[in-house]
Write a protein that holds these residues in place. Structure first.
Motif, PDB file in Angstrom:
ATOM      1  N   VAL A 153       0.818  -1.221   0.077  1.00  0.00           N
ATOM      2  CA  VAL A 153      -0.042  -0.056  -0.157  1.00  0.00           C
ATOM      3  C   VAL A 153       0.758   1.251  -0.032  1.00  0.00           C
ATOM      4  N   LYS A 154       2.210   1.068  -0.482  1.00  0.00           N
ATOM      5  CA  LYS A 154       2.978   2.235  -0.272  1.00  0.00           C
ATOM      6  C   LYS A 154       2.751   3.234  -1.308  1.00  0.00           C
ATOM      7  N   LYS A 155       1.846   3.066  -2.169  1.00  0.00           N
ATOM      8  CA  LYS A 155       1.328   4.325  -3.032  1.00  0.00           C
ATOM      9  C   LYS A 155       0.501   5.075  -2.177  1.00  0.00           C
ATOM     10  N   GLN A 156      -0.150   4.752  -1.321  1.00  0.00           N
ATOM     11  CA  GLN A 156      -1.389   5.442  -0.607  1.00  0.00           C
ATOM     12  C   GLN A 156      -0.529   6.207   0.860  1.00  0.00           C
ATOM     13  N   LEU A 157       0.513   5.458   1.324  1.00  0.00           N
ATOM     14  CA  LEU A 157       1.083   5.811   2.543  1.00  0.00           C
ATOM     15  C   LEU A 157       1.160   7.301   2.896  1.00  0.00           C
ATOM     16  N   GLY A 158       1.863   8.244   1.838  1.00  0.00           N
ATOM     17  CA  GLY A 158       2.138   9.500   1.812  1.00  0.00           C
ATOM     18  C   GLY A 158       0.878  10.350   1.990  1.00  0.00           C
ATOM     19  N   HIS A 159      -0.537   9.879   1.519  1.00  0.00           N
ATOM     20  CA  HIS A 159      -1.468  10.777   1.345  1.00  0.00           C
ATOM     21  C   HIS A 159      -2.440  10.399   2.609  1.00  0.00           C
ATOM     22  N   LEU A 160      -2.080   9.553   3.557  1.00  0.00           N
ATOM     23  CA  LEU A 160      -3.084   9.147   4.526  1.00  0.00           C
ATOM     24  C   LEU A 160      -2.872  10.065   5.823  1.00  0.00           C
ATOM     25  N   PRO A 161      -4.140  10.555   6.219  1.00  0.00           N
ATOM     26  CA  PRO A 161      -4.164  11.141   7.438  1.00  0.00           C
ATOM     27  C   PRO A 161      -3.749  10.311   8.696  1.00  0.00           C
ATOM     28  N   LYS A 162      -3.454  11.044   9.822  1.00  0.00           N
ATOM     29  CA  LYS A 162      -2.745  10.086  11.050  1.00  0.00           C
ATOM     30  C   LYS A 162      -3.805   9.159  11.348  1.00  0.00           C
ATOM     31  N   GLN A 163      -5.198   9.464  11.344  1.00  0.00           N
ATOM     32  CA  GLN A 163      -6.070   8.481  12.067  1.00  0.00           C
ATOM     33  C   GLN A 163      -6.075   7.131  11.142  1.00  0.00           C
ATOM     34  N   ARG A 164      -5.899   7.071   9.822  1.00  0.00           N
ATOM     35  CA  ARG A 164      -5.946   6.063   8.848  1.00  0.00           C
ATOM     36  C   ARG A 164      -4.623   5.378   9.008  1.00  0.00           C
ATOM     37  N   LEU A 165      -3.628   6.006   9.319  1.00  0.00           N
ATOM     38  CA  LEU A 165      -2.277   5.419   9.525  1.00  0.00           C
ATOM     39  C   LEU A 165      -2.404   4.622  10.687  1.00  0.00           C
ATOM     40  N   TYR A 166      -2.820   5.106  11.775  1.00  0.00           N
ATOM     41  CA  TYR A 166      -3.114   4.529  12.982  1.00  0.00           C
ATOM     42  C   TYR A 166      -3.620   3.206  12.803  1.00  0.00           C
ATOM     43  N   THR A 167      -4.918   3.036  12.203  1.00  0.00           N
ATOM     44  CA  THR A 167      -5.597   1.957  12.014  1.00  0.00           C
ATOM     45  C   THR A 167      -5.018   0.795  11.233  1.00  0.00           C
ATOM     46  N   LEU A 168      -4.080   1.250  10.151  1.00  0.00           N
ATOM     47  CA  LEU A 168      -3.282   0.310   9.402  1.00  0.00           C
ATOM     48  C   LEU A 168      -2.087  -0.457  10.175  1.00  0.00           C
ATOM     49  N   CYS A 169      -1.507   0.425  11.055  1.00  0.00           N
ATOM     50  CA  CYS A 169      -0.450   0.029  11.833  1.00  0.00           C
ATOM     51  C   CYS A 169      -0.989  -0.866  13.139  1.00  0.00           C
ATOM     52  N   ALA A 170      -2.252  -0.631  13.561  1.00  0.00           N
ATOM     53  CA  ALA A 170      -2.672  -1.254  14.698  1.00  0.00           C
ATOM     54  C   ALA A 170      -2.994  -2.772  14.155  1.00  0.00           C
ATOM     55  N   SER A 171      -3.772  -2.803  12.945  1.00  0.00           N
ATOM     56  CA  SER A 171      -4.018  -4.035  12.546  1.00  0.00           C
ATOM     57  C   SER A 171      -2.704  -4.998  12.158  1.00  0.00           C
ATOM     58  N   ALA A 172      -1.645  -4.266  11.667  1.00  0.00           N
ATOM     59  CA  ALA A 172      -0.349  -5.214  11.734  1.00  0.00           C
ATOM     60  C   ALA A 172      -0.042  -5.586  12.950  1.00  0.00           C
ATOM     61  N   MET A 173       0.018  -4.996  14.055  1.00  0.00           N
ATOM     62  CA  MET A 173       0.367  -5.317  15.341  1.00  0.00           C
ATOM     63  C   MET A 173      -0.479  -6.245  16.180  1.00  0.00           C
ATOM     64  N   SER A 174      -1.532  -6.377  15.640  1.00  0.00           N
ATOM     65  CA  SER A 174      -2.562  -7.116  16.176  1.00  0.00           C
ATOM     66  C   SER A 174      -2.900  -8.642  15.729  1.00  0.00           C
ATOM     67  N   THR A 175      -2.190  -8.738  14.491  1.00  0.00           N
ATOM     68  CA  THR A 175      -2.316  -9.834  13.947  1.00  0.00           C
ATOM     69  C   THR A 175      -0.905 -10.930  13.956  1.00  0.00           C
ATOM     70  N   VAL A 176      -0.807 -12.020  13.358  1.00  0.00           N
ATOM     71  CA  VAL A 176       0.299 -12.709  13.111  1.00  0.00           C
ATOM     72  C   VAL A 176       0.520 -12.805  11.583  1.00  0.00           C
ATOM     73  N   SER A 177       1.706 -13.008  11.168  1.00  0.00           N
ATOM     74  CA  SER A 177       2.114 -13.454   9.937  1.00  0.00           C
ATOM     75  C   SER A 177       1.812 -14.994   9.561  1.00  0.00           C
ATOM     76  N   MET A 178       1.188 -15.340   8.331  1.00  0.00           N
ATOM     77  CA  MET A 178       1.014 -16.536   8.166  1.00  0.00           C
ATOM     78  C   MET A 178       2.341 -17.489   8.020  1.00  0.00           C
ATOM     79  N   SER A 179       3.352 -16.873   7.652  1.00  0.00           N
ATOM     80  CA  SER A 179       4.654 -17.507   7.549  1.00  0.00           C
ATOM     81  C   SER A 179       5.089 -18.337   8.921  1.00  0.00           C
ATOM     82  N   ILE A 180       4.621 -17.625   9.907  1.00  0.00           N
ATOM     83  CA  ILE A 180       5.225 -18.154  11.275  1.00  0.00           C
ATOM     84  C   ILE A 180       4.301 -18.897  11.908  1.00  0.00           C
ATOM     85  N   VAL A 181       3.048 -19.257  11.584  1.00  0.00           N
ATOM     86  CA  VAL A 181       1.942 -19.709  12.099  1.00  0.00           C
ATOM     87  C   VAL A 181       2.184 -21.348  12.622  1.00  0.00           C
TER      88      VAL A 181
END
Length: 393
Positions: A153-181
């Protein structure tokens, strides 16, 4: 009694999220209630029904097969290093990540994985009321990893307001990668790993909807996913093999450092206070363990494991937990296991901020500034998932 504790747990989790909310008037109650109900239904289906048992057995058998295939490659290269009858952690738990990473790469290459991610993300956006980008990111983070997802999603990163960026990062921290399941499944029961992945997906949206509520307009609600650079099939294989190996090495290095550090701290604290550092943390976290449904007599030890995950990482906590599971009831094992399956720890703040900064320095600095709030929200997601399981078991 467990129903009262469940209600108390929900009130505490929602109360703590509400205290940290940046826009309390904009919290949408209906999607939160719908997602809580979905969590309860899914947890019940996965843990308490024959169909759920069959599904979990099929998934765990699939990962067992993948680990068996991976072990053939590991044995070919490292077989002579292991003593007869022993199974070194790095060889049996971490190196299989390389093979699973390759499979993810193949599914990405044939365009099947992006299709699945977008499809599930579209459904989630309808349920959660969040934007397409947020829903896509939550699913993608659970499959391709908390760092790698930002590349897509790097095309959109620079255009995201702080609120949406927080949601993206929170999702990344709340989950786990399938490669290490698969690695997790060697340390805790597969049914709890699978249940946690499902619950955390919705739990991330629930907590974010309270801590960080906002409305995405129709003009803003578009998804522009970055396609990977065109590669030949074998170039892709080489890249994902090396990526998987790097993950295994990084996790191994962190384990060496954190396990050694915990041993040193435990020794020092024991000399001063007469109890280990983990026991000390257990007293701090025991109320949280209790409101999740852990019996009072087991809350201190369970709290110590939960705290270990927060200050180190989930691998260290799972290793410690696997050594003392005989001291816990089946209910506690289920609750704590689900709590452990996420990337919510202090080191993840640096990992996520670094990943974003590598793509957009300004946004990376923004992530670093709300890093502690990010960890706070992701930890509440784990507590919420554990509370849901406490109701079901």
């Amino acid at each position: 009694m467990k129903y009262l504790i469940f209600i108390l747990g929900l009130l505490v989790v929602f109360g703590l999220a509400f205290l940290a909310s940046n826009n309390r008037k904009n919290i949408k109650i209906r999607p939160i209630i719908v997602m809580i109900i979905i969590q309860i239904i899914l947890a019940y289906l996965l843990l308490n029904t024959g169909a759920g048992l069959v599904l979990i057995k099929a998934i765990s058998k699939g990962f067992e097969k993948l680990l068996d295939y991976a072990s053939q490659g590991v044995d070919f290269v490292f077989g002579g290093l292991a003593n007869k009858g022993q199974a070194p952690f790095f060889l049996t738990v971490l190196l299989p990540i390389v093979f699973i990473s390759v499979l993810i790469g193949i599914l990405q290459y044939i365009k099947l994985l992006p299709l699945i991610i977008k499809g599930i993300g579209w459904v989630l956006s309808k349920v959660s009321g969040l934007g397409k980008l947020e829903s896509y990111n939550a699913v993608a983070a659970a499959i391709i990893g908390q760092s790698e997802v930002f590349i897509s999603v790097k095309k959109q990163l620079g255009h995201l307001p702080k609120q949406r960026l927080y949601t993206l990062c929170a999702s990344a921290m709340s989950t786990v990668s399938m490669s290490i399941v698969g690695s997790y499944m060697t340390m805790i029961e597969p049914k709890y790993v699978i249940t946690a992945i499902v619950l955390n997906l919705f739990g991330g949206f629930i907590i974010v909807s309270i801590i960080n509520p906002y409305t995405v307009t129709a003009e803003e609600d578009f998804l522009d996913v970055q396609d990977s650079e065109k590669q030949t099939f074998f170039e892709m294989l080489g890249e994902y093999i090396m990526d998987g190996f790097k993950v295994a090495i990084v996790v191994g290095a962190m384990l060496i450092g954190f396990v050694a550090l915990m041993a040193a701290i435990n020794s020092i604290v024991a000399m001063i206070f007469g109890i280990s550092f983990q026991t000390l943390l257990g007293y701090v976290f025991s109320p949280i363990a209790f409101i999740m449904g852990v019996p009072a007599g087991e809350a201190i030890k369970a709290g110590g494991i939960m705290a270990t995950k927060l200050v180190t990482n989930e691998f260290v906590a799972m290793l410690d937990f696997s050594k003392i599971t005989s001291q816990f009831s089946a209910r506690t094992i289920g609750i704590v296991s689900v709590f452990l399956v996420s990337f919510a720890n202090f080191s993840s703040i640096g990992i996520i901020a670094g990943a974003v900064k590598g793509l957009n320095e300004k946004q990376g600095n923004t992530v670093a500034r709300f890093g502690l709030k990010l960890l706070y929200g992701a930890t509440l997601v784990s507590v919420l998932s554990g509370t849901i399981v406490g109701l079901i078991l």
